[in-house]
Design a protein around this motif. Structure first.
Motif, PDB file in Angstrom:
ATOM      1  N   UNK A  26       0.822  -1.118  -0.036  1.00 17.09           N
ATOM      2  CA  UNK A  26       0.060   0.040   0.042  1.00 17.09           C
ATOM      3  C   UNK A  26       0.892   1.258   0.037  1.00 17.09           C
ATOM      4  N   UNK A  27       1.907   1.183   0.700  1.00 18.69           N
ATOM      5  CA  UNK A  27       2.902   2.266   0.896  1.00 18.69           C
ATOM      6  C   UNK A  27       3.599   2.604  -0.586  1.00 18.69           C
ATOM      7  N   UNK A  28       3.874   1.447  -1.129  1.00 22.85           N
ATOM      8  CA  UNK A  28       4.662   1.730  -2.787  1.00 22.85           C
ATOM      9  C   UNK A  28       3.514   2.047  -3.506  1.00 22.85           C
ATOM     10  N   UNK A  29       2.507   1.733  -3.448  1.00 22.06           N
ATOM     11  CA  UNK A  29       1.290   2.048  -4.309  1.00 22.06           C
ATOM     12  C   UNK A  29       0.964   3.578  -4.184  1.00 22.06           C
ATOM     13  N   UNK A  30       0.885   4.169  -3.053  1.00 18.72           N
ATOM     14  CA  UNK A  30       0.747   5.550  -2.771  1.00 18.72           C
ATOM     15  C   UNK A  30       1.717   6.329  -3.393  1.00 18.72           C
ATOM     16  N   UNK A  31       3.093   5.863  -3.031  1.00 19.53           N
ATOM     17  CA  UNK A  31       4.110   6.772  -3.721  1.00 19.53           C
ATOM     18  C   UNK A  31       4.114   6.793  -5.332  1.00 19.53           C
ATOM     19  N   UNK A  32       3.667   5.656  -5.864  1.00 18.79           N
ATOM     20  CA  UNK A  32       3.759   5.642  -7.223  1.00 18.79           C
ATOM     21  C   UNK A  32       2.604   6.658  -7.695  1.00 18.79           C
ATOM     22  N   UNK A  33       1.486   6.511  -7.048  1.00 20.31           N
ATOM     23  CA  UNK A  33       0.350   7.758  -7.358  1.00 20.31           C
ATOM     24  C   UNK A  33       0.668   8.972  -7.419  1.00 20.31           C
ATOM     25  N   UNK A  34       1.377   9.218  -6.191  1.00 20.39           N
ATOM     26  CA  UNK A  34       1.737  10.504  -5.933  1.00 20.39           C
ATOM     27  C   UNK A  34       2.918  10.970  -7.148  1.00 20.39           C
ATOM     28  N   UNK A  35       3.719  10.208  -7.282  1.00 21.66           N
ATOM     29  CA  UNK A  35       4.686  10.576  -8.295  1.00 21.66           C
ATOM     30  C   UNK A  35       4.088  10.653  -9.721  1.00 21.66           C
ATOM     31  N   UNK A  36       3.136   9.866 -10.149  1.00 14.71           N
ATOM     32  CA  UNK A  36       2.332   9.913 -11.253  1.00 14.71           C
ATOM     33  C   UNK A  36       1.717  11.456 -11.381  1.00 14.71           C
ATOM     34  N   UNK A  37       0.957  11.487 -10.308  1.00 10.90           N
ATOM     35  CA  UNK A  37      -0.079  12.813 -10.354  1.00 10.90           C
ATOM     36  C   UNK A  37       0.898  14.036 -10.221  1.00 10.90           C
ATOM     37  N   UNK A  38       2.084  13.895  -9.753  1.00 13.42           N
ATOM     38  CA  UNK A  38       3.006  15.249  -9.765  1.00 13.42           C
ATOM     39  C   UNK A  38       3.609  15.458 -11.064  1.00 13.42           C
ATOM     40  N   UNK A  39       3.894  14.237 -11.818  1.00 15.49           N
ATOM     41  CA  UNK A  39       4.582  14.483 -13.196  1.00 15.49           C
ATOM     42  C   UNK A  39       3.381  15.033 -14.097  1.00 15.49           C
TER      43      UNK A  39
END
Length: 175
Positions: free
Chosen positions: A150-163
């Motif tokens: 869940x932590x890795x998924x949250x980081x991936x979503x945040x990175x994609x949204x920021x990009x």
């Protein structure tokens, strides 16, 4: 020029001569060769001493009367090179630095060492063990794999949204 050279040469020779006169000379019965273990002890503690100054297989008479322990004997150790002895510091000993003396049986060579008596025992260095509980865990600390995913998924979503937001801003579309 010659006068200056003679003056400098004379000064150098005079300083050298003074250095030779002032240099201390140490005889055969100098101290400081008695090893004391531990070098710092509390009243009532046992102290070991050794010296190589008495030669192979030599023995010595020790004197710890400065600290109130009286006389003790140093005998050849198992390696026959050092003379070893021990004594107990009396419980009534006061804090301070005391000179421990030993005189070799042959030749009478005198060696000394210092013993420090303190009221607190010297502490052994303690190294920490285990982990520190700070509340911040790591991905590899054996925690629940579902929480890690869940932590890795949250980081991936945040990175994609920021990009995506940075890309939109660069195109001028605004937010």
């Amino acid at each position: 020029m010659r006068r200056t050279a003679r003056l400098l040469t004379g000064t150098a020779l005079a300083v050298g001569a003074v250095g030779l006169v002032v240099t201390p000379a140490y005889g055969g019965d100098g101290g400081g060769e008695l090893e004391v273990y531990p070098s710092s002890v509390v009243p009532g503690g046992q102290v070991r001493v050794n010296t190589a100054a008495c030669g192979d297989g030599g023995s010595a008479a020790g004197d710890a009367s400065a600290v109130g322990a009286g006389d003790f004997t140093l005998v050849p150790g198992s390696d026959e090179q050092d003379a070893l002895g021990k004594f107990r510091v009396p419980p009534s000993a006061q804090p301070g630095t005391y000179e421990i003396v030993a005189a070799c049986a042959e030749g009478g060579r005198r060696v000394t060492g210092d013993l420090v008596v303190t009221l607190t025992a010297p502490r052994e260095q303690v190294h920490p063990r285990g982990s520190v509980k700070t509340g911040v865990g790591g991905a590899l600390d054996g925690s629940d794999p579902v929480q890690t995913a869940a932590g890795v998924a949250a980081l991936a979503v945040a990175a994609a949204g920021g990009t995506w937001l940075l890309h939109r801003r660069a195109r001028g579309d605004g937010i």
